[in-house]
Each structure stands twice: as C-alpha cells, then as structure tokens.
Design a protein around this motif. Structure first.
Motif, PDB file in Angstrom:
ATOM      1  N   ALA A 337     -15.875  -7.126  25.753  1.00  0.00           N
ATOM      2  CA  ALA A 337     -17.321  -7.011  25.595  1.00  0.00           C
ATOM      3  C   ALA A 337     -17.974  -6.885  26.966  1.00  0.00           C
ATOM      4  O   ALA A 337     -17.406  -7.288  27.987  1.00  0.00           O
ATOM      5  N   GLN A 338     -19.166  -6.338  26.996  1.00  0.00           N
ATOM      6  CA  GLN A 338     -19.822  -6.095  28.277  1.00  0.00           C
ATOM      7  C   GLN A 338     -20.100  -7.385  29.034  1.00  0.00           C
ATOM      8  O   GLN A 338     -20.134  -7.403  30.256  1.00  0.00           O
ATOM      9  N   GLY A 339     -20.305  -8.487  28.304  1.00  0.00           N
ATOM     10  CA  GLY A 339     -20.582  -9.753  28.979  1.00  0.00           C
ATOM     11  C   GLY A 339     -19.361 -10.604  29.224  1.00  0.00           C
ATOM     12  O   GLY A 339     -19.477 -11.747  29.679  1.00  0.00           O
ATOM     13  N   ALA A 340     -18.163 -10.095  28.938  1.00  0.00           N
ATOM     14  CA  ALA A 340     -16.946 -10.889  29.121  1.00  0.00           C
ATOM     15  C   ALA A 340     -16.718 -11.184  30.597  1.00  0.00           C
ATOM     16  O   ALA A 340     -16.980 -10.344  31.463  1.00  0.00           O
ATOM     17  N   ARG A 341     -16.220 -12.378  30.867  1.00  0.00           N
ATOM     18  CA  ARG A 341     -15.945 -12.798  32.246  1.00  0.00           C
ATOM     19  C   ARG A 341     -14.487 -13.255  32.343  1.00  0.00           C
ATOM     20  O   ARG A 341     -14.185 -14.440  32.240  1.00  0.00           O
ATOM     21  N   PRO A 342     -13.560 -12.341  32.535  1.00  0.00           N
ATOM     22  CA  PRO A 342     -12.149 -12.714  32.562  1.00  0.00           C
ATOM     23  C   PRO A 342     -11.812 -13.781  33.593  1.00  0.00           C
ATOM     24  O   PRO A 342     -10.981 -14.659  33.336  1.00  0.00           O
ATOM     25  N   ALA A 343     -12.463 -13.744  34.745  1.00  0.00           N
ATOM     26  CA  ALA A 343     -12.142 -14.711  35.796  1.00  0.00           C
ATOM     27  C   ALA A 343     -12.497 -16.135  35.402  1.00  0.00           C
ATOM     28  O   ALA A 343     -11.933 -17.092  35.942  1.00  0.00           O
ATOM     29  N   ALA A 344     -13.434 -16.295  34.461  1.00  0.00           N
ATOM     30  CA  ALA A 344     -13.865 -17.627  34.038  1.00  0.00           C
ATOM     31  C   ALA A 344     -13.312 -18.007  32.676  1.00  0.00           C
ATOM     32  O   ALA A 344     -13.685 -19.044  32.127  1.00  0.00           O
ATOM     33  N   ASP A 345     -12.424 -17.193  32.118  1.00  0.00           N
ATOM     34  CA  ASP A 345     -11.953 -17.414  30.752  1.00  0.00           C
ATOM     35  C   ASP A 345     -10.453 -17.162  30.682  1.00  0.00           C
ATOM     36  O   ASP A 345     -10.009 -16.084  30.267  1.00  0.00           O
ATOM     37  N   PRO A 346      -9.625 -18.132  31.053  1.00  0.00           N
ATOM     38  CA  PRO A 346      -8.181 -17.896  31.074  1.00  0.00           C
ATOM     39  C   PRO A 346      -7.564 -17.691  29.703  1.00  0.00           C
ATOM     40  O   PRO A 346      -6.430 -17.209  29.605  1.00  0.00           O
ATOM     41  N   VAL A 347      -8.283 -18.043  28.626  1.00  0.00           N
ATOM     42  CA  VAL A 347      -7.754 -17.835  27.276  1.00  0.00           C
ATOM     43  C   VAL A 347      -8.004 -16.403  26.801  1.00  0.00           C
ATOM     44  O   VAL A 347      -7.444 -15.967  25.804  1.00  0.00           O
ATOM     45  N   LEU A 348      -8.818 -15.652  27.513  1.00  0.00           N
ATOM     46  CA  LEU A 348      -9.239 -14.333  27.053  1.00  0.00           C
ATOM     47  C   LEU A 348      -8.071 -13.381  26.749  1.00  0.00           C
ATOM     48  O   LEU A 348      -8.132 -12.659  25.748  1.00  0.00           O
ATOM     49  N   PRO A 349      -7.002 -13.323  27.548  1.00  0.00           N
ATOM     50  CA  PRO A 349      -5.899 -12.418  27.181  1.00  0.00           C
ATOM     51  C   PRO A 349      -5.324 -12.716  25.803  1.00  0.00           C
ATOM     52  O   PRO A 349      -5.079 -11.796  25.017  1.00  0.00           O
ATOM     53  N   LEU A 350      -5.108 -13.992  25.503  1.00  0.00           N
ATOM     54  CA  LEU A 350      -4.568 -14.341  24.186  1.00  0.00           C
ATOM     55  C   LEU A 350      -5.591 -14.100  23.084  1.00  0.00           C
ATOM     56  O   LEU A 350      -5.237 -13.669  21.984  1.00  0.00           O
ATOM     57  N   ARG A 351      -6.873 -14.382  23.375  1.00  0.00           N
ATOM     58  CA  ARG A 351      -7.898 -14.158  22.354  1.00  0.00           C
ATOM     59  C   ARG A 351      -8.015 -12.675  22.037  1.00  0.00           C
ATOM     60  O   ARG A 351      -8.132 -12.274  20.872  1.00  0.00           O
ATOM     61  N   ALA A 352      -8.009 -11.848  23.067  1.00  0.00           N
ATOM     62  CA  ALA A 352      -8.093 -10.400  22.850  1.00  0.00           C
ATOM     63  C   ALA A 352      -6.867  -9.898  22.098  1.00  0.00           C
ATOM     64  O   ALA A 352      -6.975  -9.069  21.186  1.00  0.00           O
ATOM     65  N   ALA A 353      -5.690 -10.396  22.465  1.00  0.00           N
ATOM     66  CA  ALA A 353      -4.461  -9.969  21.798  1.00  0.00           C
ATOM     67  C   ALA A 353      -4.464 -10.378  20.335  1.00  0.00           C
ATOM     68  O   ALA A 353      -4.107  -9.589  19.448  1.00  0.00           O
ATOM     69  N   ALA A 354      -4.862 -11.616  20.055  1.00  0.00           N
ATOM     70  CA  ALA A 354      -4.884 -12.098  18.674  1.00  0.00           C
ATOM     71  C   ALA A 354      -5.885 -11.322  17.836  1.00  0.00           C
ATOM     72  O   ALA A 354      -5.596 -10.932  16.695  1.00  0.00           O
ATOM     73  N   ALA A 355      -7.074 -11.081  18.392  1.00  0.00           N
ATOM     74  CA  ALA A 355      -8.095 -10.334  17.651  1.00  0.00           C
ATOM     75  C   ALA A 355      -7.627  -8.917  17.364  1.00  0.00           C
ATOM     76  O   ALA A 355      -7.827  -8.388  16.261  1.00  0.00           O
TER      77      ALA A 355
END
Length: 815
Positions: A337-355
């Motif tokens: 998403a345009q407001g996503a902040r990967p540097a502040a969200d270490p769970v994001l890779p797994l969340r994106a993969a699961a979704a």
C-alpha cells in the motif's frame, strides 16, 4: 585475410583448444566460436563464393558461444541466383570433419517467410551473426527479422510461452531432477533464450540480477558434461556427475547438483516474473487492462525495485484493493500500500505473503525486492502476528508455493529461518523422493493444509510439516538433529514450552508411525506401547497421524498406498484407545480482577461493560514509538440474553476486527442473575483500531435492536468487489463424544477463517434455541478451531438427536 583451413587442421586446433589448461567457460566457448568462424570463412572463400552471398551463424553458434559438442547452425544467405554446387563445396568439408551441421540456404525474403511460419526458426534468426561474405546481407536479415519479431510479438509471445510449458511437461523442472536436462527442462538454457527473445520485443524484460551468472553456470556444466562423455548430451546422468564435478573443481556430485538447482531456480523465477509482465502488457494492449500510458519495461529498466508495488504508482492510475494492513492487490499481484512502511514493520513480508497466498495471488517482484531491502529482521521471540501469518501462508496450500518461491528468491526465507540454508536445493538421492529437501518440506506443508480439519492444532501441524526434515542438512540421524533444531526455532517463533515440546516430538518421531506400522506385529501389545510411550496425548497422536500421511504423500507415489494407510490407521486407532484414559483437562482459570469489575458493572447497570487493552505481548519491541499495537484484548460483560454471541461477533465484524481468540463464560458476581463474560483477542484487518466508546455504543445498539447487524453485514458484502480466493477444505462441524463434558454438549467447529464467521456460527446457534454456556474460539493462521458448550433452556446437555440438528444448522450456515 582468411586462408583455407583443412578439416584435419581445424580438428587439431579444436582439440588443442579443448585440451589446453587455463580458463574454460565463456572464454573457451568464445574462442571455439572464433576458431570455427575462421574455418568456415576459409571454406566460403575456397568455394569461390560470388558477391551477394553471406555465411551467417544462427542459434547458439550465432550467440558467439560453442559448447564442445554443439551443432553448427549455419545459414548460407544470398540475394539472387546461386550456383547450386556452391553450398555443397562449403558443407562437405564440415561433414568430413565429423562436426554436426544444421544448414540452410535462403534469400532474406525466404528466411523471413520461414521465420513467420516457424517460431523456432524465428528464435534462431534473432541471434543471427555475420561470419563471412556480404555483411550488408546479414545486416539486412537481422534488421528485418527483428522488426518482424517486434511487430508480431502480441501473437508470437503466447506461442513462445506455450512452447515453454510443453517443454516443462516433457522434461520436468530442472531444479528438482536427479538427472536433469540442462537445456530443455524448466529453468534450463532454453528458457534463457526465451527470456532474451522477450526482451527483444521491447515489451518486457526479465529481472537480471543473477540471471547471467545462472546461465553461465549451466553452460559451464554442459561443457564439462560434453568433455566428460565425449557426446553432445544435455542430460546430466547420475553416472556422469562425479566426473563433471571433478572437471569443474566442485567438491562432489551433490555440491554440483546444488549449484545446478540454484541456477535453475534463478532462471525459472525470472521466467515467472517476466511472463506475468508480458500478460499485463498484452492485456493492456488488448484493451482489457486498466493501466494506460507507457508500457515498455514496466518494472523499470534496471530492476531496482522502484516503481510497481513500491509506492511509485500515481493515485488513480490503477485499481488497488486492500488485502491486509499495508498490502493491496494491483494487476493481479499483491503489492505494498502507498502508506506501508517496511522499515518500521518487520512482520510485513509475512503479512504480504499470507495475504497473497490466501487470495490466490503472488507478491510482485518489486514488492519482494523492497521488502528484502528495507525490512528489519524479526525480533526474537517473534511477535504473535508473525507466527500467525506464517501459519496462514502455509495453510494456503498450493497457492502458497509461488509466494514461497518469491520470498526465497530474494533471501527472505533464510532470513526468517536461518537453518533453511542447509536444506535449500539439497538433492535426495533415492528413487522414492520426487523433490529436493527444501521443496519436499514445502510440499508436505501443502499436503498438511488439506488436513487441518482433522486436528485441533492446525498451526502445529503446518509448522511441523515445514520443519520435519530440517535436520537433513546436518550429520547423523536427521530426526534427532531436527529435534534439536526445531526446539530452537520454535522458541524463536514464540511458541510456548508445551507447543515447543509438541513440535519437537513431531519432528523427532515423524517416521515412527509408518515404520512401526509396517515393520511390527500390529497385534503385539508392545507395538501400541511403542507409540504411546513417545506420543503421550491424543492431540499429539492426531497431529503425528496427519503429519505422517502428509509427509508420505509429499514424498512420491511409492511412499503411500492404501495398504500403508490402513496399517497406520489401525495402529493409530489402537493407540488412541489406550490414550483415551489420560488425565482430565485443566480447570478454567479464575476471572481476573478487571473481568470481575466489568461483570459487576454490567450486572448493576443492566447494559454492556467493555474494556479495550493493548496486547503488549504481541507488540514488536523494536517498533517505532507511537506505533499501533498489533492487537488488543477486548473484554465485554453483558447480562445474559438470547442472541448475544452472534450479535457481538457481528458488531466486531462490522468494525473489521478479526477475532484471533475468544472465550465466553457465565458469572453471577452479585447474585442478581447471570452475566456473560466475553474475552476476545482482536486485531484490525486494515487501518486503526476503533475507539472503545464507539464500539461500546454499537454493541448497545445491536443488543437493543436499533442496529441491524445482519443487514449491515449483508449490504457490505454485496457491495464489496468479489476477489478470487483459494480452495480450502470444507468446514467440519461435529458433536464431541459425551465424555468431553458431563454438563454440556460440546460442538466442535473447524473452518477456514473469514470475516463474519463467528457471527454466522452464533446466529445459527441462537436460531436453534440453545444456550451457549461457554465457548472457546481460536484462530490459528487461516483456520478457526472453535468449541461451544451448549445446553437446553433448562441447562441440561442436548439429546443426541437435538445435538445433531444443531450441528446441521451450523454446517448449513457455513455453506
């Protein structure tokens, strides 16, 4: 000036070049091509070729590289009448030398016509290279063929893709074969040619990081294979692998295969990314896509990761649908998403993969690149959400495989699971196993995903499936080594001591059931005892049973049969009967002071009392200050009334709160009548959590009838765009045996989690006219595992027929 070289002279020079010490690889292939160019140029001169004639190399020879036993693909190009004996004066010396020759004689117009009718001929001509004669003829041919290729790309690219699919079906996937075809199998050298042809259209390009090195590695292995066998073979047979490894200076045949597999995976992944880009471009050109504007090289010329999926798409340029916090769907892929902040969200890779996996998508190349570049490692132990997202990814079954491959291509899997590196691309040298160790683990998780309704802890089943052979990267018994590894991994993932012990038992004994069932006397009491000594509870037994079957099915057809299944089933049934007399379940914990306070408030006020508390145990300690909590504990006390569970669950669904776990119990804090205490662990599907006051107000309105929850949910579902999902096992609704409770009927529900699931279950129970005395709701990854303790209006367990009717009603509500 080129002079004629006899076949014997050329053969001697060629043999000396192949036998010479020093660099091999591309340097030698180029030198061999140059040597052959000089020889053929001399033959053209000696044949007395007139003006208007050119000798052209095509195919692999045209690319300026010759393997030791490669064919010579040569075109004699002319612009008018030709002495019919001229070609034979050139070809006969080549045949006399013993070289394999693929030749043709054509004008430029004839060559273009052949290319238009034959895709393989057109691909060969894309690599046309001048050897000798009239260079303007070769230049005219190259320009015309390239122009024709670009003009016909919309029609020819689907044909090229289909050729690749047919090759993959015939030759298999290079990265999993014990005797792979280096050229024709999926991920082989032929796919590199296809990728270069796609790039020549100017419509799309492949991700180039590592691609040239992968192609060079396969070409070097093919050279060594040709020299070791003395034959023009592309198949790396078992009996040749040690010699090839020795020629390349590789430790052994296993190390050689790992290098080949790694190269093949790089090429295969690049192919997947490229063909998805081609699909988008062709769809847009046909008017089916939404995106307009410049289409060439849609990922950016250097594949830096900027652009699509990296927040660089202009607002309104494409349609983006939310999938999860920080993740949206765009052009059939999951992107940030345009407001996503990967540097502040270490769970994001797994969340994106699961979704992505749960919606039957893959994660875009640019997104995976950005996640790998910007996301920090997960804290240890992992946040609860990270563990849940991994389980959700694994629970997607087949749909999770391309997502896993995308994560692995960018190193995200080994970042999550460092022990994965030892099993990655590791061959298994037996006829039973179809896959490398790492792919076998993923395939076992895929098989286990279809069995999640059979077990009370699908999360433990899926994680055990992923890790059961992790010890194969270490010396000694892989089950024993795996137990040590999984204990460490489970603690890092945040599993509690009991779950860690269960995972360790499953990994240590994942072969015990099948070995015991097939090698021991089933009627001997010692056979059952061998199982019950190591698997001491019924839940662990059911997990081991499912893991055993998933492991065997993922191994290959020879590892599982009806006979083996019947032996294992019989052994499990006898062990379960022996374990059935185990200890009783622990008593429910007493309510906390806060829960008692809310219950008293609700009893005195006659209305709902609600508290929202940040769930600090799931928060990421490395998160930035002020970051939203990953979940909250929602505690609600309400005077008992019909329809309570379904109504409150519907309110949570309206607020887009996902229920991770929940319990419902009855209290009478002041002796004025029962109060139901609902303790939920919830998380926002997208965006921020709702305010407690607003949530409390909506619960009150729903209970007094001024808010029609069911209608609002139906309206929202009808308005939402339909998104493709993945096939999931059907829900299981069953009445537990009477021994489960002496005072209530226990209804067990296992289903794929979805928005409003608990609302539908609650409504079905309410409409059935039963009381929910207590409930225990768990969401484990993408699976809901719920137990409802039901009584009739007088507080008695349900009669058997009545219980069956209630189960049928819930089953019908879940569709």
């Amino acid at each position: 000036m080129t002079t004629e070289t006899s076949p014997s002279d050329h053969g001697a020079a060629r043999a000396a070049l192949l036998a010479a010490p020093g660099p091999g690889g591309r340097t030698r292939r180029t030198a061999l091509a140059d040597l052959t160019d000089d020889w053929l140029a001399g033959l053209l001169t000696a044949a007395g070729a007139p003006a208007g004639v050119a000798l052209v190399a095509v195919g692999g020879y045209g690319r300026g590289e010759l393997a030791p036993r490669s064919d010579l693909d040569v075109l004699l190009l002319h612009d008018g009448p030709l002495d019919r004996d001229l070609p034979e004066r050139i070809w006969y010396p080549v045949w006399d030398s013993g070289a394999a020759l693929d030749h043709s004689v054509r004008t430029v117009a004839e060559a273009r016509a052949v290319a238009a009718a034959d895709l393989k001929a057109q691909l060969g001509l894309l690599d046309a290279r001048h050897i000798a004669g009239d260079a303007s003829l070769t230049a005219a041919l190259r320009s015309a063929v390239l122009a024709d290729w670009r003009a016909s790309a919309p029609a020819r690219l689907p044909e090229l893709r289909e050729l690749g699919r047919e090759r993959a079906e015939r030759h298999g996937e290079l990265s999993f074969l014990l005797e792979p075809d280096l050229k024709e199998a999926r991920g082989g050298l032929r796919d590199v040619v296809a990728l270069n042809a796609v790039a020549a259209t100017w419509l799309a390009d492949a991700p180039r990081d590592g691609l040239d090195a992968a192609a060079l590695r396969l070409a070097d292995v093919r050279d060594a294979l040709h020299l070791a066998t003395g034959r023009a073979t592309e198949r790396l047979s078992l009996q040749d692998q040690d010699q090839v490894a020795e020629r390349l200076g590789v430790l052994d045949a296993d190390a050689l295969l790992r290098q080949v597999y790694e190269a093949a995976r790089t090429i295969a992944y690049a192919s997947d990314v490229t063909w998805r880009a081609v699909d988008r471009v062709l769809a847009a050109r046909a008017g089916r896509g939404r995106r307009v504007g410049r289409l060439a090289f849609p990922f950016g010329g250097t594949f830096t990761g900027a652009g699509r999926g990296a927040g660089a798409v202009a607002r309104g340029a494409v349609e983006r649908r939310p999938l999860a916090e920080g993740v949206v769907e765009q052009d059939g892929e999951a992107v940030l998403a345009q407001g996503a902040r990967p540097a502040a969200d270490p769970v994001l890779p797994l969340r994106a993969a699961a979704a992505a996996a749960q919606n039957g998508l893959t994660v875009s190349y640019a997104t995976v690149r950005r996640l790998a570049a910007e996301c920090r490692p997960l804290p240890v132990p992992w946040p609860d959400e990270a563990r849940e997202q991994l389980v959700t990814l694994l629970g997607a079954g087949e749909a999770g495989i391309p997502v896993w491959e995308a994560l692995e291509a960018e190193g995200l899997v080994t970042r999550l699971l460092p022990d994965w590196e030892r099993v990655r691309c590791r061959p298994q040298r037996n006829a039973v196993h179809r896959w490398t160790v790492d792919r076998h683990l993923v395939e076992t998780a895929v098989r286990a995903a279809a069995m999640t309704r059979r077990v009370a802890r699908p999360d433990l089943l899926l994680v055990a499936a992923l890790l059961h052979d992790i010890g194969k990267g270490w010396p000694g018994d892989h089950s024993e080594a795996g137990e040590v590894i999984v204990r460490d991994v489970a603690v890092r993932m945040g599993f509690d001591p009991e779950d860690t012990e269960t995972l360790a038992v499953l990994v240590r004994h994942h072969l015990t059931l099948i070995d015991t069932a097939t090698r021991r006397d089933p009627d001997d009491p010692a056979t059952v005892e061998a199982i019950t000594k190591v698997v001491t509870t019924l839940p662990r037994l059911e997990l081991l049973h499912a893991l055993t079957e998933a492991d065997a099915l993922a191994t290959g057809p020879a590892a599982w049969s009806g006979w083996r299944a019947s032996l294992v089933d019989g052994l499990v049934a006898r062990a379960a009967a022996q374990l059935a007399g185990g200890p009783a379940a622990p008593a429910e914990a007493a309510p906390t002071a806060e829960q008692e306070r809310l219950a008293i408030e609700a009893a005195r006020s006659g209305g709902p009392a609600l508290a929202l508390t940040a769930q600090t145990g799931a928060a990421d300690p490395s998160a930035e200050p002020g970051a939203e909590p990953m979940g909250v504990e929602l505690t609600l006390a309400v005077p008992d009334q019909p329809g309570l569970l379904g109504t409150v669950a519907g309110v949570l669904a309206l607020h887009r709160l996902a229920v991770r776990s929940a319990s419902l119990r009855e209290l009478d804090p002041i002796g004025a009548g029962p109060v139901l205490l609902l303790c939920w662990r919830v998380a926002a599907e997208f965006g921020e959590l709702p305010e407690a006051a607003r949530l409390r107000a909506d619960v009150r309105r729903a209970l007094d009838g001024s808010l029609d929850v069911a209608r609002r949910l139906a309206e929202r579902d009808a308005a939402a765009p339909r998104r493709r999902g993945i096939p999931t096992p059907p829900p299981l609704v069953a009445v537990a045996p009477a021994v489960a409770s002496a005072t209530a009927t226990v209804l067990e529900v296992r289903a794929h989690d979805a928005p409003g699931l608990l609302h539908r279950i609650g409504r079905a129970l309410d409409e059935s006219g039963v009381r929910v005395r207590t409930a225990h709701v768990s969401t484990l990854g993408a699976d809901a595992v719920d137990s409802f303790y039901l009584t009739d209006a007088e507080g008695r367990p349900l009669a058997a027929q009545r219980a069956g009717e209630v189960a049928a009603a819930v089953r019908a509500a879940l569709g």
